[in-house]
Design a protein around this motif. Sequence first.
Motif, PDB file in Angstrom:
ATOM      1  N   ASP A  17       0.831  -1.212   0.000  1.00  0.00           N
ATOM      2  CA  ASP A  17       0.000   0.000   0.000  1.00  0.00           C
ATOM      3  C   ASP A  17       0.864   1.261   0.000  1.00  0.00           C
ATOM      4  O   ASP A  17       0.568   2.230  -0.693  1.00  0.00           O
ATOM      5  CB  ASP A  17      -0.938   0.024   1.203  1.00  0.00           C
ATOM      6  CG  ASP A  17      -2.100  -0.930   1.059  1.00  0.00           C
ATOM      7  OD1 ASP A  17      -2.378  -1.385  -0.068  1.00  0.00           O
ATOM      8  OD2 ASP A  17      -2.742  -1.217   2.092  1.00  0.00           O
ATOM      9  N   PHE A  18       1.950   1.235   0.772  1.00  0.00           N
ATOM     10  CA  PHE A  18       2.849   2.375   0.855  1.00  0.00           C
ATOM     11  C   PHE A  18       3.463   2.701  -0.511  1.00  0.00           C
ATOM     12  O   PHE A  18       3.616   3.860  -0.885  1.00  0.00           O
ATOM     13  CB  PHE A  18       3.954   2.102   1.884  1.00  0.00           C
ATOM     14  CG  PHE A  18       4.910   3.234   2.064  1.00  0.00           C
ATOM     15  CD1 PHE A  18       4.589   4.300   2.885  1.00  0.00           C
ATOM     16  CD2 PHE A  18       6.136   3.229   1.415  1.00  0.00           C
ATOM     17  CE1 PHE A  18       5.475   5.348   3.057  1.00  0.00           C
ATOM     18  CE2 PHE A  18       7.019   4.282   1.576  1.00  0.00           C
ATOM     19  CZ  PHE A  18       6.693   5.343   2.401  1.00  0.00           C
ATOM     20  N   PHE A  19       3.816   1.658  -1.270  1.00  0.00           N
ATOM     21  CA  PHE A  19       4.466   1.833  -2.566  1.00  0.00           C
ATOM     22  C   PHE A  19       3.494   1.802  -3.742  1.00  0.00           C
ATOM     23  O   PHE A  19       3.925   1.804  -4.896  1.00  0.00           O
ATOM     24  CB  PHE A  19       5.540   0.758  -2.772  1.00  0.00           C
ATOM     25  CG  PHE A  19       6.773   0.998  -1.948  1.00  0.00           C
ATOM     26  CD1 PHE A  19       7.684   1.976  -2.309  1.00  0.00           C
ATOM     27  CD2 PHE A  19       7.016   0.239  -0.820  1.00  0.00           C
ATOM     28  CE1 PHE A  19       8.821   2.200  -1.554  1.00  0.00           C
ATOM     29  CE2 PHE A  19       8.151   0.450  -0.062  1.00  0.00           C
ATOM     30  CZ  PHE A  19       9.060   1.441  -0.426  1.00  0.00           C
ATOM     31  N   GLU A  20       2.197   1.801  -3.487  1.00  0.00           N
ATOM     32  CA  GLU A  20       1.203   1.661  -4.556  1.00  0.00           C
ATOM     33  C   GLU A  20       1.348   2.721  -5.645  1.00  0.00           C
ATOM     34  O   GLU A  20       1.293   2.402  -6.835  1.00  0.00           O
ATOM     35  CB  GLU A  20      -0.209   1.695  -3.972  1.00  0.00           C
ATOM     36  CG  GLU A  20      -1.280   1.287  -4.951  1.00  0.00           C
ATOM     37  CD  GLU A  20      -1.206  -0.178  -5.338  1.00  0.00           C
ATOM     38  OE1 GLU A  20      -1.391  -0.488  -6.529  1.00  0.00           O
ATOM     39  OE2 GLU A  20      -0.970  -1.014  -4.464  1.00  0.00           O
ATOM     40  N   GLN A  21       1.560   3.957  -5.278  1.00  0.00           N
ATOM     41  CA  GLN A  21       1.690   5.021  -6.275  1.00  0.00           C
ATOM     42  C   GLN A  21       2.951   4.847  -7.114  1.00  0.00           C
ATOM     43  O   GLN A  21       2.938   5.026  -8.324  1.00  0.00           O
ATOM     44  CB  GLN A  21       1.681   6.401  -5.608  1.00  0.00           C
ATOM     45  CG  GLN A  21       1.682   7.552  -6.610  1.00  0.00           C
ATOM     46  CD  GLN A  21       0.460   7.527  -7.510  1.00  0.00           C
ATOM     47  OE1 GLN A  21      -0.663   7.439  -7.037  1.00  0.00           O
ATOM     48  NE2 GLN A  21       0.675   7.602  -8.813  1.00  0.00           N
ATOM     49  N   VAL A  22       4.044   4.467  -6.484  1.00  0.00           N
ATOM     50  CA  VAL A  22       5.294   4.233  -7.210  1.00  0.00           C
ATOM     51  C   VAL A  22       5.119   3.067  -8.176  1.00  0.00           C
ATOM     52  O   VAL A  22       5.555   3.131  -9.332  1.00  0.00           O
ATOM     53  CB  VAL A  22       6.454   3.960  -6.228  1.00  0.00           C
ATOM     54  CG1 VAL A  22       7.723   3.579  -6.971  1.00  0.00           C
ATOM     55  CG2 VAL A  22       6.679   5.161  -5.331  1.00  0.00           C
ATOM     56  N   ILE A  23       4.477   2.005  -7.707  1.00  0.00           N
ATOM     57  CA  ILE A  23       4.217   0.841  -8.558  1.00  0.00           C
ATOM     58  C   ILE A  23       3.362   1.244  -9.752  1.00  0.00           C
ATOM     59  O   ILE A  23       3.648   0.865 -10.897  1.00  0.00           O
ATOM     60  CB  ILE A  23       3.552  -0.287  -7.740  1.00  0.00           C
ATOM     61  CG1 ILE A  23       4.569  -0.885  -6.763  1.00  0.00           C
ATOM     62  CG2 ILE A  23       2.957  -1.354  -8.649  1.00  0.00           C
ATOM     63  CD1 ILE A  23       3.972  -1.809  -5.727  1.00  0.00           C
ATOM     64  N   ASP A  24       2.347   2.043  -9.508  1.00  0.00           N
ATOM     65  CA  ASP A  24       1.480   2.501 -10.581  1.00  0.00           C
ATOM     66  C   ASP A  24       2.270   3.330 -11.597  1.00  0.00           C
ATOM     67  O   ASP A  24       2.135   3.136 -12.814  1.00  0.00           O
ATOM     68  CB  ASP A  24       0.323   3.315 -10.006  1.00  0.00           C
ATOM     69  CG  ASP A  24      -0.726   3.631 -11.040  1.00  0.00           C
ATOM     70  OD1 ASP A  24      -1.224   2.695 -11.691  1.00  0.00           O
ATOM     71  OD2 ASP A  24      -1.049   4.823 -11.204  1.00  0.00           O
ATOM     72  N   ASP A  25       3.102   4.226 -11.107  1.00  0.00           N
ATOM     73  CA  ASP A  25       3.908   5.072 -11.997  1.00  0.00           C
ATOM     74  C   ASP A  25       4.889   4.237 -12.822  1.00  0.00           C
ATOM     75  O   ASP A  25       5.019   4.434 -14.036  1.00  0.00           O
ATOM     76  CB  ASP A  25       4.679   6.124 -11.204  1.00  0.00           C
ATOM     77  CG  ASP A  25       3.765   7.160 -10.565  1.00  0.00           C
ATOM     78  OD1 ASP A  25       2.585   7.268 -10.966  1.00  0.00           O
ATOM     79  OD2 ASP A  25       4.240   7.849  -9.636  1.00  0.00           O
ATOM     80  N   LEU A  26       5.580   3.308 -12.183  1.00  0.00           N
ATOM     81  CA  LEU A  26       6.567   2.490 -12.890  1.00  0.00           C
ATOM     82  C   LEU A  26       5.925   1.551 -13.899  1.00  0.00           C
ATOM     83  O   LEU A  26       6.516   1.252 -14.940  1.00  0.00           O
ATOM     84  CB  LEU A  26       7.398   1.681 -11.896  1.00  0.00           C
ATOM     85  CG  LEU A  26       8.368   2.476 -11.026  1.00  0.00           C
ATOM     86  CD1 LEU A  26       9.016   1.563 -10.000  1.00  0.00           C
ATOM     87  CD2 LEU A  26       9.417   3.173 -11.880  1.00  0.00           C
ATOM     88  N   SER A  27       4.722   1.094 -13.614  1.00  0.00           N
ATOM     89  CA  SER A  27       4.060   0.144 -14.515  1.00  0.00           C
ATOM     90  C   SER A  27       3.775   0.754 -15.884  1.00  0.00           C
ATOM     91  O   SER A  27       3.634   0.035 -16.869  1.00  0.00           O
ATOM     92  CB  SER A  27       2.765  -0.376 -13.890  1.00  0.00           C
ATOM     93  OG  SER A  27       1.792   0.651 -13.829  1.00  0.00           O
ATOM     94  N   ARG A  28       3.718   2.068 -15.959  1.00  0.00           N
ATOM     95  CA  ARG A  28       3.468   2.752 -17.234  1.00  0.00           C
ATOM     96  C   ARG A  28       4.607   2.563 -18.227  1.00  0.00           C
ATOM     97  O   ARG A  28       4.414   2.681 -19.430  1.00  0.00           O
ATOM     98  CB  ARG A  28       3.255   4.241 -17.006  1.00  0.00           C
ATOM     99  CG  ARG A  28       2.053   4.546 -16.173  1.00  0.00           C
ATOM    100  CD  ARG A  28       2.025   6.013 -15.781  1.00  0.00           C
ATOM    101  NE  ARG A  28       1.067   6.213 -14.732  1.00  0.00           N
ATOM    102  CZ  ARG A  28       0.070   7.069 -14.796  1.00  0.00           C
ATOM    103  NH1 ARG A  28      -0.094   7.815 -15.859  1.00  0.00           N
ATOM    104  NH2 ARG A  28      -0.764   7.187 -13.801  1.00  0.00           N
ATOM    105  N   PHE A  29       5.799   2.309 -17.723  1.00  0.00           N
ATOM    106  CA  PHE A  29       6.971   2.201 -18.586  1.00  0.00           C
ATOM    107  C   PHE A  29       7.263   0.765 -19.026  1.00  0.00           C
ATOM    108  O   PHE A  29       8.194   0.536 -19.800  1.00  0.00           O
ATOM    109  CB  PHE A  29       8.201   2.769 -17.875  1.00  0.00           C
ATOM    110  CG  PHE A  29       8.049   4.216 -17.532  1.00  0.00           C
ATOM    111  CD1 PHE A  29       8.161   5.194 -18.507  1.00  0.00           C
ATOM    112  CD2 PHE A  29       7.768   4.602 -16.231  1.00  0.00           C
ATOM    113  CE1 PHE A  29       8.010   6.536 -18.192  1.00  0.00           C
ATOM    114  CE2 PHE A  29       7.618   5.940 -15.904  1.00  0.00           C
ATOM    115  CZ  PHE A  29       7.736   6.910 -16.887  1.00  0.00           C
TER     116      PHE A  29
END
Length: 73
Positions: A17-29
Amino acid sequence: MQAAGRGDQVAKLRIIDFFEQVIDDLSRFMRMPRDEAKQALKLELLELIRLKAEEIAETGRCAESQAVYVAEN
């Protein structure tokens, strides 16, 4: 992190949950469907946590920071 490395499911979910936004951002690439990319990143994060927990348990210290941790028995 140590609790997550020992298999504490709640701790693992809190880290994800803490890293959810980072995971979402990285998944775009990543060149794969977005949901698959997110799952792959989450699995890699959990594997990294497991490996670090094993390292700390074996050596009593974290290599990156050279910080000493008390091993829990």
